[in-house]
Design a protein around this motif. Structure first.
Motif, PDB file in Angstrom:
ATOM      1  N   ALA A 111      98.551  39.636   7.895  1.00  0.00           N
ATOM      2  CA  ALA A 111      97.357  39.299   8.640  1.00  0.00           C
ATOM      3  C   ALA A 111      97.592  37.727   9.446  1.00  0.00           C
ATOM      4  CB  ALA A 111      95.918  39.317   8.445  1.00  0.00           C
ATOM      5  N   THR A 112      97.313  37.474  10.515  1.00  0.00           N
ATOM      6  CA  THR A 112      97.522  36.552  11.249  1.00  0.00           C
ATOM      7  C   THR A 112      96.702  35.816  11.939  1.00  0.00           C
ATOM      8  OG1 THR A 112      98.468  37.161  12.631  1.00  0.00           O
ATOM      9  CG2 THR A 112     100.338  37.151  11.719  1.00  0.00           C
ATOM     10  N   ASP A 113      96.966  34.683  12.184  1.00  0.00           N
ATOM     11  CA  ASP A 113      96.038  33.645  13.307  1.00  0.00           C
ATOM     12  C   ASP A 113      96.712  32.683  13.371  1.00  0.00           C
ATOM     13  OD1 ASP A 113      93.005  34.227  13.607  1.00  0.00           O
ATOM     14  OD2 ASP A 113      93.240  32.046  13.718  1.00  0.00           O
ATOM     15  N   TYR A 114      95.906  31.936  14.592  1.00  0.00           N
ATOM     16  CA  TYR A 114      96.519  30.888  14.348  1.00  0.00           C
ATOM     17  C   TYR A 114      95.905  29.390  14.221  1.00  0.00           C
ATOM     18  CZ  TYR A 114      93.731  30.484  19.455  1.00  0.00           C
ATOM     19  OH  TYR A 114      92.363  30.536  20.170  1.00  0.00           O
ATOM     20  N   ALA A 115      95.243  29.645  13.858  1.00  0.00           N
ATOM     21  CA  ALA A 115      94.010  28.264  13.062  1.00  0.00           C
ATOM     22  C   ALA A 115      93.485  28.653  11.142  1.00  0.00           C
ATOM     23  CB  ALA A 115      92.683  28.535  13.559  1.00  0.00           C
ATOM     24  N   ALA A 116      94.655  27.657  11.084  1.00  0.00           N
ATOM     25  CA  ALA A 116      95.346  27.611   9.633  1.00  0.00           C
ATOM     26  C   ALA A 116      93.936  27.441   9.136  1.00  0.00           C
ATOM     27  CB  ALA A 116      96.265  26.171   9.447  1.00  0.00           C
ATOM     28  N   THR A 117      93.038  27.385   9.094  1.00  0.00           N
ATOM     29  CA  THR A 117      91.935  27.305   8.122  1.00  0.00           C
ATOM     30  C   THR A 117      90.863  29.264   8.163  1.00  0.00           C
ATOM     31  OG1 THR A 117      90.956  24.985   8.723  1.00  0.00           O
ATOM     32  CG2 THR A 117      89.444  27.020   8.148  1.00  0.00           C
ATOM     33  N   ASN A 118      91.807  29.261   9.003  1.00  0.00           N
ATOM     34  CA  ASN A 118      91.162  30.623   8.870  1.00  0.00           C
ATOM     35  C   ASN A 118      92.637  31.561   8.158  1.00  0.00           C
ATOM     36  OD1 ASN A 118      89.095  31.768  10.609  1.00  0.00           O
ATOM     37  ND2 ASN A 118      89.916  30.984  12.220  1.00  0.00           N
ATOM     38  N   THR A 119      93.446  31.048   7.992  1.00  0.00           N
ATOM     39  CA  THR A 119      94.648  31.467   6.514  1.00  0.00           C
ATOM     40  C   THR A 119      94.139  31.433   6.076  1.00  0.00           C
ATOM     41  OG1 THR A 119      96.047  30.609   7.370  1.00  0.00           O
ATOM     42  CG2 THR A 119      96.128  31.782   8.501  1.00  0.00           C
ATOM     43  N   ILE A 120      93.801  30.230   5.430  1.00  0.00           N
ATOM     44  CA  ILE A 120      93.115  29.795   4.150  1.00  0.00           C
ATOM     45  C   ILE A 120      92.235  30.476   3.703  1.00  0.00           C
ATOM     46  CG2 ILE A 120      92.444  27.746   2.277  1.00  0.00           C
ATOM     47  CD1 ILE A 120      93.984  25.916   4.246  1.00  0.00           C
ATOM     48  N   LEU A 121      90.882  31.039   4.237  1.00  0.00           N
ATOM     49  CA  LEU A 121      89.400  31.724   4.047  1.00  0.00           C
ATOM     50  C   LEU A 121      90.367  33.090   4.086  1.00  0.00           C
ATOM     51  CD1 LEU A 121      87.607  30.058   6.897  1.00  0.00           C
ATOM     52  CD2 LEU A 121      86.978  29.903   4.413  1.00  0.00           C
ATOM     53  N   GLY A 122      90.989  33.406   4.459  1.00  0.00           N
ATOM     54  CA  GLY A 122      91.526  35.378   4.903  1.00  0.00           C
ATOM     55  C   GLY A 122      92.064  35.261   2.935  1.00  0.00           C
ATOM     56  N   ARG A 123      92.768  34.176   2.838  1.00  0.00           N
ATOM     57  CA  ARG A 123      93.323  34.485   1.357  1.00  0.00           C
ATOM     58  C   ARG A 123      92.755  34.307   0.515  1.00  0.00           C
ATOM     59  NH1 ARG A 123      97.527  29.613   3.666  1.00  0.00           N
ATOM     60  NH2 ARG A 123      99.052  31.278   4.494  1.00  0.00           N
TER      61      ARG A 123
END
Length: 122
Positions: free
Chosen positions: A74-86
């Motif tokens: 899963a990818t996103d260009y907003a780092a905060t989203n990747t942290i929340l996703g993890r």
């Protein structure tokens, strides 16, 4: 700065609110779309799936619930989203991999994925 960097900054600020509100609101819609869409594709039970603009994990986590043996990035260009996703993936017991990525400049080899999804990123 490139235009997407301004959008990424805005998403980094909005991500916590989006992940706890609107994204959860859309999860049932993602489930319905996935159920209907997966009936249309012929992929093995262990495909490599790329989810672009996943935010904090939708539809990536819905995909994982439907196909728990899939290898999902899963990818996103907003780092905060990747942290929340993890964090969401960890709490769900999922092995979905979340990473920062600019979908206009993906760093994956050609033919790396059997299926690519993008729900709200275009």
């Amino acid at each position: 700065l490139r235009q997407w960097q301004y959008a990424a900054a805005a998403w980094n600020r909005a991500a916590p609110s989006y992940a706890s509100g609107p994204m959860l609101h859309y999860a049932p819609l993602h489930e319905k779309m996935l159920t209907e869409s997966l009936e249309l594709v012929d992929i093995d039970d262990g495909p490599h799936i790329l989810d672009l603009a996943s935010a904090a994990g939708e539809p990536a986590l819905s995909l994982w619930r439907h196909m728990p043996t899939a290898d999902i990035v899963a990818t996103d260009y907003a780092a905060t989203n990747t942290i929340l996703g993890r964090s969401r993936a960890y709490r769900a017991g999922s092995d979905v991999v979340f990473q920062f990525a600019d979908m206009e400049d993906l760093q994956f080899d050609d033919d790396s994925f059997d299926l690519v999804t993008c729900c709200l990123g275009l």
